[in-house]
Design a protein around this motif. Sequence first.
Motif, PDB file in Angstrom:
ATOM      1  N   ILE A  80      29.458  29.014  45.597  1.00  0.00           N
ATOM      2  CA  ILE A  80      30.626  28.888  46.462  1.00  0.00           C
ATOM      3  C   ILE A  80      31.665  29.909  46.019  1.00  0.00           C
ATOM      4  O   ILE A  80      31.669  30.329  44.859  1.00  0.00           O
ATOM      5  N   GLY A  81      32.499  30.314  46.907  1.00  0.00           N
ATOM      6  CA  GLY A  81      33.511  31.303  46.571  1.00  0.00           C
ATOM      7  C   GLY A  81      34.699  30.664  45.892  1.00  0.00           C
ATOM      8  O   GLY A  81      35.102  29.552  46.246  1.00  0.00           O
ATOM      9  N   VAL A  82      35.236  31.358  44.922  1.00  0.00           N
ATOM     10  CA  VAL A  82      36.452  30.863  44.288  1.00  0.00           C
ATOM     11  C   VAL A  82      37.549  31.914  44.514  1.00  0.00           C
ATOM     12  O   VAL A  82      38.308  31.811  45.452  1.00  0.00           O
ATOM     13  N   LEU A  83      37.537  32.951  43.664  1.00  0.00           N
ATOM     14  CA  LEU A  83      38.510  34.002  43.890  1.00  0.00           C
ATOM     15  C   LEU A  83      37.989  35.000  44.936  1.00  0.00           C
ATOM     16  O   LEU A  83      38.725  35.824  45.442  1.00  0.00           O
ATOM     17  N   ALA A  84      36.705  34.925  45.194  1.00  0.00           N
ATOM     18  CA  ALA A  84      36.147  35.738  46.279  1.00  0.00           C
ATOM     19  C   ALA A  84      35.950  34.826  47.476  1.00  0.00           C
ATOM     20  O   ALA A  84      35.614  33.647  47.319  1.00  0.00           O
ATOM     21  N   THR A  85      36.164  35.346  48.618  1.00  0.00           N
ATOM     22  CA  THR A  85      35.937  34.529  49.810  1.00  0.00           C
ATOM     23  C   THR A  85      34.607  34.893  50.468  1.00  0.00           C
ATOM     24  O   THR A  85      33.948  34.062  51.052  1.00  0.00           O
ATOM     25  N   GLU A  86      34.235  36.153  50.331  1.00  0.00           N
ATOM     26  CA  GLU A  86      32.951  36.607  50.875  1.00  0.00           C
ATOM     27  C   GLU A  86      32.332  37.563  49.893  1.00  0.00           C
ATOM     28  O   GLU A  86      33.029  38.248  49.169  1.00  0.00           O
ATOM     29  N   TRP A  87      31.014  37.636  49.909  1.00  0.00           N
ATOM     30  CA  TRP A  87      30.318  38.608  49.055  1.00  0.00           C
ATOM     31  C   TRP A  87      28.966  38.928  49.676  1.00  0.00           C
ATOM     32  O   TRP A  87      28.361  38.111  50.354  1.00  0.00           O
TER      33      TRP A  87
END
Lengths: 325, 308, 572, 529
Positions: free
Chosen positions: D76-83
């Motif tokens: 799940i994303g934390v500081l990233a929203t998409e990868w």
Amino acid sequence: MTGFFLRRLASVFPVMLVTAFLSFAAFHFIGDPLQNMLGQEASAQDRARLAAELGFDRPFYIQFLKFVGFALQGDFGISTRVGRPVLDLILERLPATLELALLSFFFAMSAGIALGVMTALRPSSALSRVSMTGSLIAVSLPNFLIGIGLIYVFSIKLGWLPSFGRGDTVKIGWWTTGLLTKSGWKAILLPAISLAAYQLTLILRLVRAEMLEVMHSDYIRFARARGLPKRLIYFSYALKNTMVPVVTVAGLQLGSIIAFAVVTETVFQWPGVGLLFINSIRYSDVPIMATYLLIVSFIFVAINMVVDCIYYLLDPRLRAVGGIK
Amino acid sequence: MKRLTRKFAALFGSDIGHSYLRSPGALFSTMVLLILIAAALGAPLLAPQNILDPRTLDLLSANTPPWSANALTGHFYSFGTDDQGRDVLSATLYGTRVSLLVALVAVLLSMSIGVTLGLISGYFGGRTDAAIMRIADVQLSIPAIFIALLISGLSRTLLAPGVRDTLAIYMVILAIGISGWVTYARTVRGAVMVEKQREYVQAALMIGLPTRTMLLRHILPNVRRPILVIATISLALSIITEATLSYLGAGLPPTQPSLGTLIRSGQDFLFAGEWWILFFPAATLLTLALAINVLGDWLRDVLNPRGL
Amino acid sequence: MTSGRPPVLSIRGLCVDFPSRHGTLRAVRDVSLEIAPGEILGIVGESGAGKSTVGAAITGLLQAPGQISAGEVRLSGDIIDTRDANAMQALRGRRISTIFQDPLTSLNPLFTIERQLVDTIRAHRALSRAEARVEAVRQLEAVGIPEPAQRMTNWPHEFSGGMRQRAVIALALCSQPELIIADEPTTALDVTVQAQILKLIQNLARERRVAVMLITHNMGVISQITDRVAVMKSGEVVELGKTSTVLSRPCHEYSQALLSVVPRGDVKLSRFPVAGSARNIDAAMKWLLESNSQHGSGGADALVELRRVNRVFGVPRLFGSVTHGAFKALDNVSLCIRRGEVMGLVGESGSGKSTIAKIVAGLNPPSTGELLFNGEDVYAARFEVRQHIRRQTQMVFQDPYSSLNSHMRVADIIMEPMIHFGLEKNRQLAEPLMLELLNAVGLEASAARRYPHAFSGGQRQRISIARALASRPSFLICDEPTSALDVSIQAQILNLLKDLQEKLSLTMLFISHDLPVVRQMCDRVTVLQKGQVCEIGEADDVFNHPRHRYTETLLSMIPSMHRPVELIQATS
Amino acid sequence: MLKYMARRANVRLARFLGAAALLAIASSANAETLKWARRLDVQTLDPYAYNEGTTYTFNQQIYEPLVSRDDNGKLIGVLATEWRMLPDNPDIWEFKLRQNVTFHDGTPFTAKDVVFSIRRAMAPTSNVRTYVNAIESVVAKDADTVQIKTKGPSLLMAENLTAVLIMNEAWAEKNDSAAPQDYMAKKENYAARHENGTGAYRLVSRESDRRTELVAYDKYWGIGQFPLSIDRIIYTPIQSDATRVSALISGQVNFLQDVPPQDVSRLEQNPDLRVVKGPESRTVFLGVNMGEDKLISGNAKGNPFADKRVRQAMNMSIDRQAIQTTIMRGQSIPLGTILSPFASGFTQEMGRVPKYDVAKARQLMMEAGYGDGFSVTLNCTNDGMVSDERICEALVAMLAKIGITVNLDVQPSAAVWPLVLHRKTDFYLMTWGGVNSQILFENLVRSRGTWAGVEFKNPEIDAKIDSLSSEASIEKYNATVAEIWKVVQDECFYLPIHAQMLARAMQNKIHVTSHVGNMIYVKNVKVVK
């Protein structure tokens, strides 16, 4: 008094010097101090540089003198486990241990003297019998079993008192104290009692034995023959004489309480120097072991000096001779 | 045989013997102690399981409560088993054996060091005395349990892991033994200094007896009462010290368990309701120390050496 | 003494029992006596006679498990119940006071004299601290302590022995009791002090009309100050009467015997009149005299000589030498003991008697000066010579309870020197001789198998003598050999020593603080004072015509006794 | 000196009393404190200095990674929203960063911080290098986009970055903490005792071995998204099992991780407490050192572990079922492999427990020429995994039955792990957590892997492992993984025991869920009164 004090002080030096030497030897010869400081991946040059920096290539006695010099400045090196200056680690935890030790000492002394006098004066009363039997059991029970038992009853079964730690503490300067908060008092109760139990019995038995002996002495017989009131005889004439040996032993007991705090702190996870020491033994953290040894024996020697001075104030005969034999 | 009978008659006719027979505590303690010693000595014969041999352990029998049969294996255990399937009765028997052995040898060690140094110190006086007493002072400035912990801890650091467990028992003996000599030395020294002033020693000195004879024939027998009392009390103390060291993990390894080691491992199960793993070794330890202390107390009262 | 006024103390049929597992011991049986105001009643007897028990019973301070089993005690007419602890507590100090033997242990070491006096005064009288303090000064003054106000603030250890006993007396008297029980009040003191204290007690009794019960074993003390005397034996009063009458015409045979064995300071007797069974001691004598060439020469030449001996005891310092606060025990002592003579050595405690004994015995070298034995410098001698001298020099010690190793059988104690010096090769050979020696000192052969604790003080002293003889000595040092013994036993031991000395022509150094004893034993006498020799001379000369003032003082302090005339005739 | 300190103390006392009064008012608001106890203390607050479970778990409350796993192990994303892996270039991963995130000192979170953090994680003193060693370079494409270039196609890059917690560049530079603390050399830096993260909680005080206190960060980006019922965390390490459990029972702590198995059933019966159990992706196994010619410790001709028959015999002599029922009290899953059942690449066949067969094992020992047995030292931790010391004790008894005399050397993990790292042990108890075969291979199997104390030297396998990091095809990747597993299973240099089950106990009002990685996210904890 000054002369006596100075002479006493002079006799402390050899003791501290020998302890310092032992501590130095431990630090120096056990394990590899350079390795401890440099870590695993140090190069040969690093080693040589550090060795020169620390004076490890110098003659032995110079190194020892330097060690003493550093120690006097409070520099005892770096803990190999935690990687912080040893003195910081110890000072951080010393208040916890001292508070615990002093409180149990207070317990042990007050209850020990009171019960000791009582068992000597009223040997057949129920309380005396109970204390004598209890004291036999207490000397036969290892400290840690008493602690486990107390936790089992008061924390697990009754849930009255906490089973570990110091509760909330308050910082006053570098000192942290648990004695200003309710949870601190609740937390210190069980460890202090379990630590005091053994010493209490020793004091009780000593006071009782001394009291019995003093009660048979000529001057008490003479005091009774002069018709002095009982209260005066027991609690002034006899008790003061009883106190002379008790004070000596009490000094040793305080030292031994600090020593046994190691066990109590383990049982109750009391965040003091004792726990630090045990962990340093488990992790072979020699600088902490060596420093603790040094500091404890220093405290011990200091206590003994205080005891001698009390002794000196208590017994006029010593003042006449000007020393203790 | 007749002489022996007479000796016994003399012993029990004497005040000490009489006081002994009149003291239910001392009598009972001796009985308890004898039973425990016999049980410890006979551990290999009495114990249902040889706990020193790991092959006899059956993990499936683990955690059986006392006086019941294991649900899986059907074996019956009077004291129950621990989490390794170790019979607690056997473990307690062997543990008592180790504890007693360690304590006895440690007491003998500290006694021989202490008595020897005390005799020398008290008899010769002067510089010898000063030197020995300074050493004693240094040692006294470090509480005994510390010295034991340090010796134990340092030996762990110094010894190779392979021999650590094998040598652990000697290290513990050494640790307890060395930490205890000062009491003997000081007491014996004091007693010797008193005895030295007594006239029978002067008489012996007048015929120019060699020092060894002086010490062994004349002085030692006259200071043996305090030695006996200290030895008894320190036997109990040594048992407790050993247990403490083992409890702190600086004593004997689990493969060679003493009562302290057993208590240490049992503690983890106490709050889980498996009380018997801790209870039996702890109760044995208490009984053992209590019996010795009751005897020591009685001895102290009867022999009444001063200053103890 | 049944005059108009009731006696202060009146005892009727007093019995005290000590129950034990061996049966009940009746320590005091059926004792009845009275003491009038201002009267001093002496109670005399040997150890175990029950003297002190009487005193303790009256004050209710009997040691457990002692108890009064019968009798009645009246104090100025009132019956007192000694079993009622509270009543006795109220009585003690206020109406009865006690003075114990040892003034050092009688005073609480951790309190000043002032505190102890003030506490005692205030326990009995409703006085303020300041008032009590004034009273305390008065009391100290009354017992003859100079500058009482200053001295009062001292600690007990800062007082001398005599001063302490004065302080004890002040403590006993400050509550103005009717009766004082003085239990051996002067036994721990030197003769000169003893005389002063006795005088003090006498004066106080007279002035304040206090009744005094003076318990002592010393006939001299009795004769000096008591008005009446009760002689006790095995818990019974065997004779009670005016002191002069009892001493001069004792009725009871025990009193007669007791008086006859008291050493006299005025005349030398050849032997004390003690019944002793004649023994055949020839075998022992033969062995003892064997190959001892010096014997029988009897010349005037010196066997033992001390030349300009000094002995210094120092307070050891932390670092370095000892000189600070050093105490000079012997100061330039020169002394010569001739072959075959008995040299007496007298002096008060601290005069250096025992130091000389130790130096002569070879136990303790002098600081400077030398000891010659048969012309050899003892402390400089080679080992062999030294061993030879050791064998020749033996000693009989003062304390019969500490002079024998309690963990050795008597046989071993006596055979140890024989075998050690190679006088006999092994135990088998030594054993018959050991038995002969025992016989010679008056002990049964069965004694050999036993341990010292089975013997009485006198018997132990005999064993001690046998041990001394076992190395076939030519020189015997007797350091206060009888001071711990009762007079009758003392007489036996002194007789034995005399016999042996004569038969073996032993040279002897006889040390004692008891001048009459020295008179009875010695050919010549040396008087010591504070480590210095003040007079050496033939015993008769010294005793009859002392040249030194100190000797004179010593002699004048001997409590003199009115002697029964017929006894002097019978024994001289 | 003393006088001076005393005076200073008085002043401070006065100040304190004032402060305490204020504090009392402040904290009386509706606040719930998580009193969290574990066996071990957090070793350092520098998130790259020491890659160890306890430390990592705790630091997750203060610092946050780009991506993380939920309770079931899903990313799940934390500081990233998409990868994503750039479709046109599989060597580049691109991360879109979350907006409006601030560090605890108030500075905003930007792509620069991510670049700094990843570079810091690659530094020589970093303990998390394994996770980033596939990275060639990292650049901030714009303020909220970061691109990571790998040395080849790296399928696991996003997963690996769960280990990299993001730090603040300016803060680290300013405080001399640009490089990670050299934990192994026992050096300290500012970051070891201070923090500046983006997490839901910030540090109040820390006393090592004793107590670490965090409070809720009032500008946390997730306010409103997460329960955040806990506003204060007091973390206490309690070494002794019994004391730790009793602390929970007596209410001194309200949340216990590391619940000893023997206490689970009892805690479950306690009406005031709740126990949450769940499997953890952590396996426990033995390693034998095959690389030496002779045993380092112990007594045997040659190195018996070099003989496969010996290893097989040992594998058969372990009664895993008994360990599960008695020592673990059911709190484990007996396994025939060192791979977690939750990991990709796990098969039922691999996981099947080898048959417990002492007779056959003896037979094998005989064949290998060790019929009379041999002796060896087993290095075992006492704080490294659940009931580790007891497991070792039981193993001693089991191996004794086939003639192997095992000397047990039990020490804290801090003393045991270096032995493995430096290949100074013959025989050791080991644990591995993770759901990724490749990382496991690189660490535990590859001949120079950090933790590969077994010294398995097989160039062919090494090559296969190396190929994984640049394998772009998922089928081929999986096939290679399976091939490597076949060899590892067959060679038996690791003797698997089980996968741990996790038990967490807490007061009823506290709701902490189970997490396969044994992670705790306090921000997710719910409090139901």
